[in-house]
Enzyme design. Structure first.
Site, mmCIF file in Angstrom:
data_model
loop_
_atom_site.group_PDB
_atom_site.id
_atom_site.type_symbol
_atom_site.label_atom_id
_atom_site.label_comp_id
_atom_site.label_asym_id
_atom_site.label_seq_id
_atom_site.Cartn_x
_atom_site.Cartn_y
_atom_site.Cartn_z
ATOM 1 N N SER A 141 8.326 -10.815 -5.521
ATOM 2 C CA SER A 141 9.041 -10.532 -4.280
ATOM 3 C C SER A 141 9.267 -11.820 -3.493
ATOM 4 C CB SER A 141 8.216 -9.579 -3.421
ATOM 5 O OG SER A 141 8.756 -9.484 -2.115
ATOM 6 N N TYR A 161 0.348 -7.456 0.422
ATOM 7 C CA TYR A 161 1.507 -7.398 -0.475
ATOM 8 C C TYR A 161 2.000 -8.815 -0.776
ATOM 9 C CZ TYR A 161 6.189 -6.169 -2.211
ATOM 10 O OH TYR A 161 7.329 -6.042 -2.976
HETATM 11 P P1 NAD Z 1 9.448 2.215 -5.841
HETATM 12 O O1 NAD Z 1 8.407 2.591 -4.856
HETATM 13 O O2 NAD Z 1 10.714 2.993 -5.873
HETATM 14 O O3 NAD Z 1 8.841 2.160 -7.319
HETATM 15 C C1 NAD Z 1 7.583 1.616 -7.573
HETATM 16 C C2 NAD Z 1 6.970 2.372 -8.734
HETATM 17 O O4 NAD Z 1 5.637 1.895 -8.951
HETATM 18 C C3 NAD Z 1 6.890 3.864 -8.460
HETATM 19 O O5 NAD Z 1 7.416 4.559 -9.552
HETATM 20 C C4 NAD Z 1 5.388 4.096 -8.299
HETATM 21 O O6 NAD Z 1 4.970 5.370 -8.757
HETATM 22 C C5 NAD Z 1 4.803 3.009 -9.172
HETATM 23 N N1 NAD Z 1 3.425 2.764 -8.801
HETATM 24 C C6 NAD Z 1 2.947 2.464 -7.572
HETATM 25 N N2 NAD Z 1 1.606 2.387 -7.609
HETATM 26 C C7 NAD Z 1 1.221 2.653 -8.901
HETATM 27 C C8 NAD Z 1 -0.030 2.732 -9.569
HETATM 28 N N3 NAD Z 1 -1.188 2.541 -8.934
HETATM 29 N N4 NAD Z 1 -0.026 3.021 -10.876
HETATM 30 C C9 NAD Z 1 1.108 3.241 -11.531
HETATM 31 N N5 NAD Z 1 2.333 3.181 -10.964
HETATM 32 C C10 NAD Z 1 2.376 2.889 -9.648
HETATM 33 O O7 NAD Z 1 9.723 0.690 -5.574
HETATM 34 P P2 NAD Z 1 10.850 -0.325 -6.070
HETATM 35 O O8 NAD Z 1 11.554 -0.758 -4.853
HETATM 36 O O9 NAD Z 1 11.612 0.191 -7.225
HETATM 37 O O10 NAD Z 1 9.901 -1.531 -6.513
HETATM 38 C C11 NAD Z 1 9.700 -1.959 -7.840
HETATM 39 C C12 NAD Z 1 9.066 -3.333 -7.802
HETATM 40 O O11 NAD Z 1 9.938 -4.231 -7.136
HETATM 41 C C13 NAD Z 1 7.731 -3.378 -7.045
HETATM 42 O O12 NAD Z 1 6.821 -4.234 -7.707
HETATM 43 C C14 NAD Z 1 8.125 -3.971 -5.713
HETATM 44 O O13 NAD Z 1 7.049 -4.634 -5.097
HETATM 45 C C15 NAD Z 1 9.223 -4.920 -6.129
HETATM 46 N N6 NAD Z 1 10.141 -5.295 -5.038
HETATM 47 C C16 NAD Z 1 10.874 -4.336 -4.393
HETATM 48 C C17 NAD Z 1 11.725 -4.738 -3.375
HETATM 49 C C18 NAD Z 1 12.570 -3.756 -2.619
HETATM 50 O O14 NAD Z 1 13.161 -4.142 -1.611
HETATM 51 N N7 NAD Z 1 12.686 -2.496 -3.059
HETATM 52 C C19 NAD Z 1 11.812 -6.082 -3.019
HETATM 53 C C20 NAD Z 1 11.052 -7.018 -3.700
HETATM 54 C C21 NAD Z 1 10.227 -6.611 -4.730
#
Ligand code: NAD
Length: 247
Positions: free
Chosen positions: A140, A153
């Site tokens: 991120s 985070y």
């Molecule tokens: P999201 O919340 O839609 O998806 C995250 C997934 O991780 C979910 O399916 C959730 O069930 C799973 N998860 C969470 N905790 C878990 C655990 N303990 N065991 C197994 N699975 C688990 O989020 P997203 O936005 O699709 O994010 C995906 C990745 O991208 C993450 O690592 C997030 O930090 C990163 N990210 C997202 C953004 C954003 O703006 N959406 C920005 C930067 C980085």
């Protein structure tokens, strides 16, 4: 190259779902990992083009469940050529507004899922990974810019970048490359609440393009970093933030 076995964690929704779809679209076989979203994982399985996909389940904070999940994925796919550490959790816990209990719980949950989880998944996956393998971490922008409302985070993602760089060196002699992507805001369930709130306009204005990313834009970069052409990107963390934060 197509026909590879790809394990994507947290693939039932958001960025992980787009990543799974992008690999399947180029002919790879995908193990869809989820924690407690069996229905969504099943609907993705039915949507994916091609064959040889499967579903695996684990809470990434549980090391034994992780081992069973990765072994099941390797069995289903006949080995793991590509691992995408995508699953992650974001919990608000600003230092000025949390109790000590809330603070410690947030650190434990976030590091357990975002840093120790991927470390364990990677150890297990490497046991099944041939030369030419790839590990791609979804980090991120917060790793570099700071996350005042969720310091654990930011720290977890900075740790994930350091883990990736260490493993890029350690696994190169085996022909395995390790790289990461560092997205800014992406339109997913994780951020929808923020994007729909009065803060939404301010968030979109962080980028001079005046918008946030779509999950498929992150997926395209992950597919590139996992390709045979990208061995020399090993150790890199690619910014995907629409020029909202330059370093
Ligand atoms: P999201 O919340 O839609 O998806 C995250 C997934 O991780 C979910 O399916 C959730 O069930 C799973 N998860 C969470 N905790 C878990 C655990 N303990 N065991 C197994 N699975 C688990 O989020 P997203 O936005 O699709 O994010 C995906 C990745 O991208 C993450 O690592 C997030 O930090 C990163 N990210 C997202 C953004 C954003 O703006 N959406 C920005 C930067 C980085």
């Amino acid at each position: 190259m197509s026909g590879r076995g790809v394990l994507v964690t947290g693939a039932s929704r958001g960025i992980g779902r787009a990543i799974a779809a992008a690999f399947a679209a180029q002919g790879d076989h995908v193990a869809i990992h989820h924690r407690d979203s069996a229905k969504e994982a099943q609907s993705l399985l039915e949507e994916l083009p091609g064959q040889g996909h499967g579903i695996v389940q684990a809470d990434l904070a549980d090391p034994e469940a992780v081992r069973r999940m990765v072994d099941a994925a390797a069995q289903e796919l006949g080995g793991i050529d590509v691992l995408v550490n995508n699953a992650g959790v974001f919990i608000d816990h600003p230092i000025t507004e949390t109790s000590y209990d809330e603070w410690r719980t947030a650190w434990q949950r976030i590091l357990g899922t975002n840093l120790i989880g991927p470390a364990n998944v990677t150890w297990c996956a490497v046991q099944h990974m041939p030369a030419g393998g790839r590990v791609i971490n979804v980090s991120s922008r917060g790793a570099f810019r700071g996350e005042p409302n969720s310091p654990a985070y930011g720290a977890s993602k900075a740790g994930l970048n350091a883990l990736g760089q260490s493993l890029a060196i350690a696994l190169a002699p085996r022909g395995i490359a390790v790289a990461g992507v560092a997205p800014g805001y992406v339109e997913t369930d994780m951020t929808n609440e923020h994007l729909k709130s009065p803060r939404g306009e301010e968030i979109r204005a962080q980028s001079p393009f005046g918008r946030v990313a779509r999950p498929d834009e992150i997926a395209a970069a992950v597919v590139y970093l996992a390709s045979p052409a990208a061995e020399w990107a090993s150790g890199a963390v690619l910014d995907l933030n629409g020029a909202s934060y330059l370093r």
